[in-house]
Design a protein around this motif. Structure first.
Motif, PDB file in Angstrom:
ATOM      1  N   VAL B  60       0.866  -1.177   0.000  1.00 18.69           N
ATOM      2  CA  VAL B  60       0.000   0.000   0.000  1.00 18.69           C
ATOM      3  C   VAL B  60       0.901   1.225   0.000  1.00 18.69           C
ATOM      4  CG1 VAL B  60      -1.768   1.264   1.285  1.00 18.69           C
ATOM      5  CG2 VAL B  60      -1.818  -1.234   1.228  1.00 18.69           C
ATOM      6  N   LYS B  61       0.696   2.112  -0.970  1.00 17.38           N
ATOM      7  CA  LYS B  61       1.560   3.290  -1.101  1.00 17.38           C
ATOM      8  C   LYS B  61       0.726   4.552  -1.237  1.00 17.38           C
ATOM      9  CE  LYS B  61       4.339   2.309  -4.553  1.00 17.38           C
ATOM     10  NZ  LYS B  61       5.428   2.348  -5.548  1.00 17.38           N
ATOM     11  N   MET B  62       1.249   5.650  -0.705  1.00 19.94           N
ATOM     12  CA  MET B  62       0.601   6.946  -0.898  1.00 19.94           C
ATOM     13  C   MET B  62       1.529   7.811  -1.721  1.00 19.94           C
ATOM     14  SD  MET B  62      -2.144   8.146   1.035  1.00 19.94           S
ATOM     15  CE  MET B  62      -2.876   7.801   2.630  1.00 19.94           C
ATOM     16  N   ASP B  63       0.988   8.462  -2.718  1.00 17.44           N
ATOM     17  CA  ASP B  63       1.788   9.411  -3.496  1.00 17.44           C
ATOM     18  C   ASP B  63       0.953  10.644  -3.771  1.00 17.44           C
ATOM     19  OD1 ASP B  63       4.003  10.334  -4.712  1.00 17.44           O
ATOM     20  OD2 ASP B  63       4.306   8.565  -5.971  1.00 17.44           O
ATOM     21  N   ARG B  64       1.602  11.674  -4.299  1.00 16.84           N
ATOM     22  CA  ARG B  64       0.865  12.918  -4.468  1.00 16.84           C
ATOM     23  C   ARG B  64       1.102  13.477  -5.861  1.00 16.84           C
ATOM     24  NH1 ARG B  64       3.231  16.680  -0.511  1.00 16.84           N
ATOM     25  NH2 ARG B  64       4.363  17.466  -2.290  1.00 16.84           N
ATOM     26  N   ASP B  65       0.072  14.018  -6.481  1.00 12.91           N
ATOM     27  CA  ASP B  65       0.315  14.815  -7.682  1.00 12.91           C
ATOM     28  C   ASP B  65      -0.364  16.164  -7.500  1.00 12.91           C
ATOM     29  OD1 ASP B  65      -2.315  14.692  -8.369  1.00 12.91           O
ATOM     30  OD2 ASP B  65      -2.051  13.404 -10.119  1.00 12.91           O
ATOM     31  N   GLU B  66      -0.441  16.924  -8.568  1.00 13.92           N
ATOM     32  CA  GLU B  66      -0.910  18.308  -8.473  1.00 13.92           C
ATOM     33  C   GLU B  66      -2.296  18.430  -7.849  1.00 13.92           C
ATOM     34  OE1 GLU B  66      -1.304  21.972 -11.599  1.00 13.92           O
ATOM     35  OE2 GLU B  66       0.295  20.513 -11.840  1.00 13.92           O
ATOM     36  N   HIS B  67      -3.171  17.495  -8.157  1.00 16.49           N
ATOM     37  CA  HIS B  67      -4.563  17.658  -7.756  1.00 16.49           C
ATOM     38  C   HIS B  67      -4.964  16.848  -6.541  1.00 16.49           C
ATOM     39  CE1 HIS B  67      -4.968  19.798 -11.476  1.00 16.49           C
ATOM     40  NE2 HIS B  67      -4.412  18.777 -12.099  1.00 16.49           N
ATOM     41  N   CYS B  68      -4.319  15.723  -6.332  1.00 16.71           N
ATOM     42  CA  CYS B  68      -4.795  14.863  -5.256  1.00 16.71           C
ATOM     43  C   CYS B  68      -3.701  13.930  -4.761  1.00 16.71           C
ATOM     44  CB  CYS B  68      -5.976  14.041  -5.752  1.00 16.71           C
ATOM     45  SG  CYS B  68      -5.581  13.123  -7.237  1.00 16.71           S
TER      46      CYS B  68
END
Lengths: 271, 87
Positions: B60-68
């Motif tokens: 399970v991984k969390m990542d981020r981009d510009e919107h969410c």
């Protein structure tokens, strides 16, 4: 109702205070009512950069603790009469700021001003989280350098979790202000490029401020760089950033980019 | 000699970029550690009710981009898993 902007970075010395003063003066020169608020209790410097250090009588802590009324603590700028400064206390520490007190002052300021620009202290402690708590938008000041980018990433995480907007499930508007950018070093491959930083931090860009002598010159004389020399490259970049904050759509220019062979030989002036 | 060094010096910005990408991918995960760990446990429990699987094959991984923020769940299910669960 005024809009609250926090100018933040995590890392110290990247240009938060310089940017707060420059953006504040740029927005005020558009005719809007602006107050710049120093949250760096114990290490205030916004007064010095604004050239108002000898006019500080009351400060943010005095207002919060009820020792002074808000209008008594506000200092009107000598150059722009719709620009005000609310200084921080120099003799207290950050614990003198209470969450309720800050909330009350922010609510009052929002009634009188179009823009409330909060200059955050460095770090991720109480002072920084209080400065960002009531913000509607955040300007994340970042240098194209590894430690600054890492700290900005951390601050972006806090903006998405520790602010009122985040807690209410709303989206915090976050913008990247890239400062001390040297287009020649970036082109040579010895400095992170604009796109590198944007790709890593994934927030929209509000402006690119070139590395420049004009910034130090402005702080030496105690004037926001946008007032000290409005035609200088950093001032122009700050004016553009302020217009974008106000909702205008402008093409992004990388300052100092067009320097041909002639410029390279006859002067390292560009930025 | 000096001129020679100047022209041959390797570029440092790509190294900065790469180091940051690796570091931040890790740090973003660590900072959100509680949530990711809780999600992992619960997702694992739900799937295990229906198919037999190896707990180590779930990421399970969390990542981020510009919107969410993006939650990435990667579950490896063995070929004969459903048969085992049905049995």
């Amino acid at each position: 109702m005024g809009k609250v902007i926090v100018v933040t970075s995590g890392k110290g010395g990247v240009g938060k205070t310089t940017s707060t003063a420059a953006l504040g003066a740029a927005l005020a020169s558009r005719g809007e009512k602006v107050v710049v608020v120093d949250f760096d209790v114990g290490l205030r410097n916004l007064d010095l950069v604004m050239g108002a250090e000898r006019r500080v009588v009351y400060d943010l802590v005095n207002v919060i603790q009820g020792d002074a009324k808000l209008p008594q603590a506000l200092i009107r700028d000598k150059r722009l009469d719709n620009l005000f400064l609310l200084p921080a206390s120099q003799t207290r520490d950050k614990d003198a700021l209470t969450s309720e007190g800050v909330e009350r002052v922010m609510a009052d300021l929002k009634r009188y001003f179009d823009w409330i620009i909060c200059d955050s202290p460095a770090g991720i402690e109480r002072g920084a989280t209080l400065a960002m708590r009531h913000a509607d938008m955040a300007v994340v000041v970042t240098n194209p350098e590894v430690s600054s980018v890492r700290d900005s990433d951390r601050i972006i995480g806090l903006l998405d979790s520790k602010t009122l907007k985040a807690e209410n499930g709303e989206r915090m508007e976050k913008y990247l202000l890239l400062t001390r950018y040297d287009v020649n070093r970036a082109e040579r491959g010895d400095m992170l490029k604009v796109d590198d930083v944007l790709e890593i931090l994934s927030i929209p860009l509000i402006g690119i401020i070139p590395e420049s002598m004009d910034v130090l010159r402005a702080s030496n004389i105690g004037a926001p760089v946008t007032l000290a020399d409005a035609k200088s490259a950093p001032a122009q970049a700050y004016f553009d950033a302020a217009r974008r904050l106000a909702g205008e759509v402008l093409p992004m220019t990388i300052p100092g980019e067009k320097r041909g062979l002639f410029g390279k030989i006859f002067g390292r002036k560009a930025a | 000699m000096n001129m020679f060094r100047l022209f041959n010096r390797p570029k440092s910005a790509p190294a900065a970029r790469e180091r940051l990408q690796v570091l931040l991918a890790h740090e973003r995960m660590v900072v959100g550690t509680d949530l990711v760990a809780v999600l992992r446990e619960e997702i694992l429990a739900v799937i295990a009710k229906h198919v037999q699987l190896d707990a180590d094959r779930v990421t399970v991984k969390m990542d981020r981009d510009e919107h969410c923020t993006i939650l990435e769940i990667d579950v490896e299910i063995p070929l004969n898993a459903s048969a085992q669960a049905a049995a």
